[in-house]
Design an enzyme around this catalytic site. Sequence first.
Site: not given
Ligand code: ADP
Length: 159
Positions: A18, A42, A91, A129
């Site tokens: 992130h 989630k 990703r 995450s």
């Molecule tokens: P959501 O529940 O909205 O998907 P997340 O916190 O899981 O929330 O992810 C928020 C955004 O960050 C999403 O667009 C996800 O693809 C991106 N994201 C999460 N982890 C990574 C990572 N390791 N690299 C790049 N983008 C990421």
Amino acid sequence: MSKIAIYPGTFDPITHGHSDIVRRATQLFDHVVIAVSENTHKNPVFDFDERIALTTEVLANNDCVEVKGFSNLLVDFAREQNADTIIRGLRAVSDLEYEFQLASMNRKLSSNIETIFLMPDEQYTYLSSSIVRQVASLKGDISDFVHPSVFQALTRKHN
Ligand code: ADP
């Protein structure tokens, strides 16, 4: 006029993946609002306030970044923040289907807000995450993937 983007997510918890996306976004926009979502299917490990607090702590040293929680419709929250761009991270191809659906719905709801996708550094391509939470719950070392504050918070959760 300053260019404002919004980066929404669950951030349960924020990882280096992130943060990598945030860093890239700040190179493109004057101001980036990190929008921590309260409503999520989630079933997060960290509650809403904890997710906001941890995300704020991790990103505290960047003046053009602001962390806010939201519980309304994303496009409405983006409008309230004067943001006309939504940032999402991509990703791998596996992210695409869900992200495409989300971006298409947001475009339908508000045609003047664009979604742009940013790719993280290769080392974060496999980071999420949920994998961090899983490894932490089994007492695996996740210190390479998260900020020390998140590491401590996860360690506390699983002790
Ligand atoms: P959501 O529940 O909205 O998907 P997340 O916190 O899981 O929330 O992810 C928020 C955004 O960050 C999403 O667009 C996800 O693809 C991106 N994201 C999460 N982890 C990574 C990572 N390791 N690299 C790049 N983008 C990421």
